[in-house]
Design a protein around this motif. Structure first.
Motif, mmCIF file in Angstrom:
data_model
loop_
_atom_site.group_PDB
_atom_site.id
_atom_site.type_symbol
_atom_site.label_atom_id
_atom_site.label_comp_id
_atom_site.label_asym_id
_atom_site.label_seq_id
_atom_site.Cartn_x
_atom_site.Cartn_y
_atom_site.Cartn_z
ATOM 1 N N SER A 134 -10.789 -9.425 18.768
ATOM 2 C CA SER A 134 -9.729 -9.522 17.760
ATOM 3 C C SER A 134 -9.934 -10.672 16.785
ATOM 4 O O SER A 134 -9.467 -10.627 15.650
ATOM 5 C CB SER A 134 -8.365 -9.663 18.443
ATOM 6 O OG SER A 134 -8.332 -10.839 19.247
ATOM 7 N N GLY A 135 -10.636 -11.737 17.216
ATOM 8 C CA GLY A 135 -10.858 -12.893 16.345
ATOM 9 C C GLY A 135 -12.325 -13.251 16.267
ATOM 10 O O GLY A 135 -13.180 -12.628 16.901
ATOM 11 N N ASP A 171 -5.303 -4.518 16.399
ATOM 12 C CA ASP A 171 -4.334 -3.418 16.318
ATOM 13 C C ASP A 171 -4.812 -2.286 15.407
ATOM 14 O O ASP A 171 -4.133 -1.271 15.255
ATOM 15 C CB ASP A 171 -2.995 -3.943 15.793
ATOM 16 C CG ASP A 171 -2.355 -4.941 16.749
ATOM 17 O OD1 ASP A 171 -2.577 -4.806 17.971
ATOM 18 O OD2 ASP A 171 -1.657 -5.859 16.267
ATOM 19 N N THR A 172 -5.974 -2.478 14.780
ATOM 20 C CA THR A 172 -6.509 -1.465 13.869
ATOM 21 C C THR A 172 -7.375 -0.470 14.630
ATOM 22 O O THR A 172 -8.319 -0.854 15.326
ATOM 23 C CB THR A 172 -7.359 -2.116 12.759
ATOM 24 O OG1 THR A 172 -6.543 -3.021 12.014
ATOM 25 C CG2 THR A 172 -7.937 -1.057 11.826
ATOM 26 N N GLY A 173 -7.036 0.795 14.507
ATOM 27 C CA GLY A 173 -7.856 1.861 15.074
ATOM 28 C C GLY A 173 -8.111 2.913 14.011
ATOM 29 O O GLY A 173 -7.161 3.456 13.435
ATOM 30 N N LEU A 174 -9.365 3.152 13.696
ATOM 31 C CA LEU A 174 -9.719 4.101 12.645
ATOM 32 C C LEU A 174 -10.482 5.276 13.236
ATOM 33 O O LEU A 174 -11.401 5.092 14.037
ATOM 34 C CB LEU A 174 -10.590 3.420 11.585
ATOM 35 C CG LEU A 174 -9.950 2.266 10.804
ATOM 36 C CD1 LEU A 174 -11.000 1.531 9.980
ATOM 37 C CD2 LEU A 174 -8.837 2.790 9.895
ATOM 38 N N THR A 175 -10.098 6.484 12.825
ATOM 39 C CA THR A 175 -10.857 7.654 13.249
ATOM 40 C C THR A 175 -12.142 7.721 12.429
ATOM 41 O O THR A 175 -12.284 7.068 11.387
ATOM 42 C CB THR A 175 -10.060 8.949 13.034
ATOM 43 O OG1 THR A 175 -9.867 9.140 11.628
ATOM 44 C CG2 THR A 175 -8.716 8.890 13.752
ATOM 45 N N TRP A 176 -13.068 8.565 12.878
ATOM 46 C CA TRP A 176 -14.305 8.737 12.127
ATOM 47 C C TRP A 176 -14.015 9.277 10.731
ATOM 48 O O TRP A 176 -14.655 8.873 9.748
ATOM 49 C CB TRP A 176 -15.252 9.668 12.873
ATOM 50 C CG TRP A 176 -15.870 9.042 14.085
ATOM 51 C CD1 TRP A 176 -15.655 9.370 15.387
ATOM 52 C CD2 TRP A 176 -16.821 7.974 14.097
ATOM 53 N NE1 TRP A 176 -16.411 8.564 16.219
ATOM 54 C CE2 TRP A 176 -17.134 7.701 15.440
ATOM 55 C CE3 TRP A 176 -17.428 7.209 13.098
ATOM 56 C CZ2 TRP A 176 -18.027 6.702 15.824
ATOM 57 C CZ3 TRP A 176 -18.321 6.211 13.465
ATOM 58 C CH2 TRP A 176 -18.620 5.966 14.817
ATOM 59 N N ALA A 177 -13.051 10.168 10.614
ATOM 60 C CA ALA A 177 -12.707 10.727 9.301
ATOM 61 C C ALA A 177 -12.153 9.644 8.380
ATOM 62 O O ALA A 177 -12.490 9.599 7.181
ATOM 63 C CB ALA A 177 -11.692 11.861 9.456
ATOM 64 N N GLU A 178 -11.299 8.763 8.931
ATOM 65 C CA GLU A 178 -10.754 7.670 8.121
ATOM 66 C C GLU A 178 -11.849 6.697 7.684
ATOM 67 O O GLU A 178 -11.877 6.247 6.527
ATOM 68 C CB GLU A 178 -9.677 6.932 8.915
ATOM 69 C CG GLU A 178 -8.397 7.727 9.090
ATOM 70 C CD GLU A 178 -7.436 7.088 10.084
ATOM 71 O OE1 GLU A 178 -6.225 7.276 9.920
ATOM 72 O OE2 GLU A 178 -7.898 6.403 11.032
ATOM 73 N N LEU A 179 -12.761 6.378 8.588
ATOM 74 C CA LEU A 179 -13.872 5.500 8.237
ATOM 75 C C LEU A 179 -14.707 6.111 7.114
ATOM 76 O O LEU A 179 -15.088 5.423 6.156
ATOM 77 C CB LEU A 179 -14.764 5.263 9.463
ATOM 78 C CG LEU A 179 -14.388 4.154 10.431
ATOM 79 C CD1 LEU A 179 -15.301 4.218 11.656
ATOM 80 C CD2 LEU A 179 -14.501 2.776 9.778
ATOM 81 N N ASP A 180 -14.976 7.399 7.232
ATOM 82 C CA ASP A 180 -15.802 8.080 6.238
ATOM 83 C C ASP A 180 -15.128 8.052 4.869
ATOM 84 O O ASP A 180 -15.771 7.797 3.846
ATOM 85 C CB ASP A 180 -16.053 9.512 6.700
ATOM 86 C CG ASP A 180 -17.156 10.202 5.895
ATOM 87 O OD1 ASP A 180 -18.183 9.550 5.631
ATOM 88 O OD2 ASP A 180 -16.997 11.386 5.559
#
Length: 545
Positions: free
Chosen positions: A250-251, A43-52
């Motif tokens: 997911s696992g 359920d986790t989705g990270l944008t490139w900006a969030e990852l950075d």
């Protein structure tokens, strides 16, 4: 008086060579594609900006903990976004990322901590026993970060929040500065830390995109079905360089139905795996119930793929298979067999059994035991040189002396090249056995056995024999509902391979032992044969009639 500077031979004065810090790949992706999803895990989705931002914060946390350029950070974790981020955070501060195979025992991981000289440990909360043993074995570890709540270390996400407003400068690095200790699988002896460097890995990433996945852009998506600690981590580093979305299962259990569902949902265009996983993916019913038309590159490595398995996968997926041959020490960069050369049927002009031609910028030499280069078609040790070759084993001069000869890295694999430069792997030098004075290469016989409709998997080992010196022992896994006896299989093989190559014994098991990366492990098969009382072969033998 004007000083006279002596020009060295060749007319070039050596200078230190600064290169891009590999963490900059993520920073570049965030600048260009910041609002796009860069990473998906459940359920986790990270944008490139969030990852950075998260990586910058963890880099600040590492720096606050005293981690500096050249320090080693051990990472014991299942696949997750935090493990993925830890690679770039280590690179950012100039530290060396030291990932483990998370399925290793506490004692095995403690050895990696000790032998690498680790200063810090990032550990998933599911492994408290590992932390206790590692701390005892490696007193140089100054602090521990826990992925998930635990009693043994500071919480990773809490540290990210705590340091979110801080920035630390990205470390300047030279071409030969270490960035990653890539531990060998330890199939013979204890694992060794292959030193991968910033300059070397920049070439590897470029080469992967050039030879394995041409045309890759930020509109692509990549599915991870293997631990990020080894080849999959290298593959995902190349994805980040082009802003490609990374999608995790997911696992930590390999769920084939979920894998195909993710291919359909995220329009996956590439994935990296090993031949046994390709086989499992394409033999599972889910391959026919999910749309996989988005796939362009299904890349497999780690072991040769048997021809019958190739044919089946091509019939299911189309011409999307890409094979590469390489070792951790050469980060995969030895040969490539692109989709166009994967034919679904045998025929005129089809090179059955090849693992492809030399990768861009790499060179292969087939050598005998003295280092003499052999002629086309002659079998010898596969040796390689080029920018993808690692810098050597950490703190292991004896291993380095064995691994290199006259500048060539010795792979330990046997093979030959044809007139057009296509490489054919015969097997590991350690797999070959001598029966009655003749060399026997197990892969050749394994390929033949796999053409039998009842056999799903096979491994052949050479074992001592009082009459012939060594003979082959085959261990087979049958397909569901199939029936086959030892006598029937040996009779079927008669005439298909030379008599001296026929296995002396055939055993049938429910499954073959495999490594965490999906490779069949022959040392474990040999040990299991001994446990089951199948070895040694006790009496003088006759080659079966």
């Amino acid at each position: 008086m004007t000083a006279i500077v002596q020009t060295p031979p060749g007319g070039v004065t050596p200078v230190s060579k600064r290169v891009m810090n590999l963490a900059n790949f993520l920073h570049q992706a965030a600048r260009r594609h910041g609002k796009e999803i860069g990473f998906v895990w459940g359920d986790t989705g990270l944008t490139w900006a969030e990852l950075d931002r998260r990586v910058n914060a963890m880099a600040a946390a590492l720096a606050a903990g005293g981690i500096k350029k050249g320090d080693r950070v051990l990472v014991q974790s299942k696949n997750c976004n935090q493990m993925f981020e830890s690679m770039f955070a280590c690179f950012h501060v100039g530290a060396v990322w030291v990932p483990t195979n998370f399925r290793q025992t506490p004692a095995e991981v403690a050895y990696l901590a000790q032998s690498s000289g680790a200063s810090a440990l990032i550990c998933h909360c599911d492994f408290p026993e590992h932390v206790a043993v590692v701390r005892e074995a490696a007193p140089d570890i100054r602090f521990v970060i826990s992925i998930g709540a635990s009693e043994f270390g500071q919480d990773y996400d809490a540290l990210v929040a705590q340091h979110s407003a801080e920035t630390v400068p990205m470390a300047g690095v030279q071409h030969d500065d270490p960035c990653w200790f890539f531990f060998t699988s330890g199939t013979t002896g204890r694992p060794k830390a292959a030193i991968l460097t910033h300059g070397q890995m920049a070439f590897v990433v470029t080469n992967h995109l050039c030879d394995l996945m041409p045309g890759t852009t930020h509109e692509d998506a990549s599915l991870v079905v293997a631990p990020l600690s080894h080849g999959a981590g290298v593959h995902q580093l190349a994805q980040v360089a082009r802003g490609v979305k990374t999608v995790l299962l997911s696992g930590d259990r390999f769920d084939i139905d979920e894998a195909w569902a993710l291919v359909e949902k995220w329009r996956i265009t590439n994935l990296f795996t090993v031949p046994t996983i390709v086989k499992m993916l394409t033999e599972h019913p889910a391959v026919d119930t999910h749309d996989h038309s988005s796939l362009r590159y299904v890349i497999y490595a780690g072991a040769p793929m048997y021809r019958e398995d190739q044919k089946h996968a091509l019939k299911k997926l189309g011409k999307v298979l890409v094979q590469y041959f390489g070792l951790g020490e050469v980060t995969g960069n030895i040969t490539v067999l692109p989709p166009a050369l994967h034919e679904p049927e045998d025929g005129l002009g089809v090179r059955v059994g090849t693992c492809g031609y030399e990768r861009t910028g790499m060179q292969i030499s087939i050598q005998d035991e003295t280092g003499r280069e052999l002629a086309t078609g002659e079998t010898g040790e596969i040796c390689v040189c080029g920018p993808a070759v690692f810098a050597g084993y950490y703190d292991n001069p004896e291993a380095n002396a064995k691994a290199f000869r006259d500048g060539w890295f010795r792979t330990g694999d046997l093979g030959h090249m044809d007139e057009e430069g296509y490489l054919y792997i015969t097997g590991r030098a350690s797999d070959m056995y001598i029966s009655g004075g003749s060399n026997v290469y197990p892969r050749e016989i394994e390929e033949k056995i796999l053409t039998h409709e009842a056999v799903a998997e096979v491994a052949i080992l050479g074992v001592p024999d009082r009459t012939w010196g060594e003979v082959g022992v085959a261990v087979c896994v049958l397909r569901p509902q199939a029936n086959l006896s030892e006598r029937e299989l040996l009779a079927w093989m008669d005439g298909k391979v030379a008599r001296y190559k026929l296995p002396k014994r055939v055993f049938f098991w429910n499954a073959l032992p495999k490594s965490a990366y999906g490779k069949i492990t022959k040392k474990d098969i040999r040990a299991e044969l001994e446990v089951r009382g199948c070895l040694p072969l006790d009496h003088p033998t006759q080659i079966p009639a």
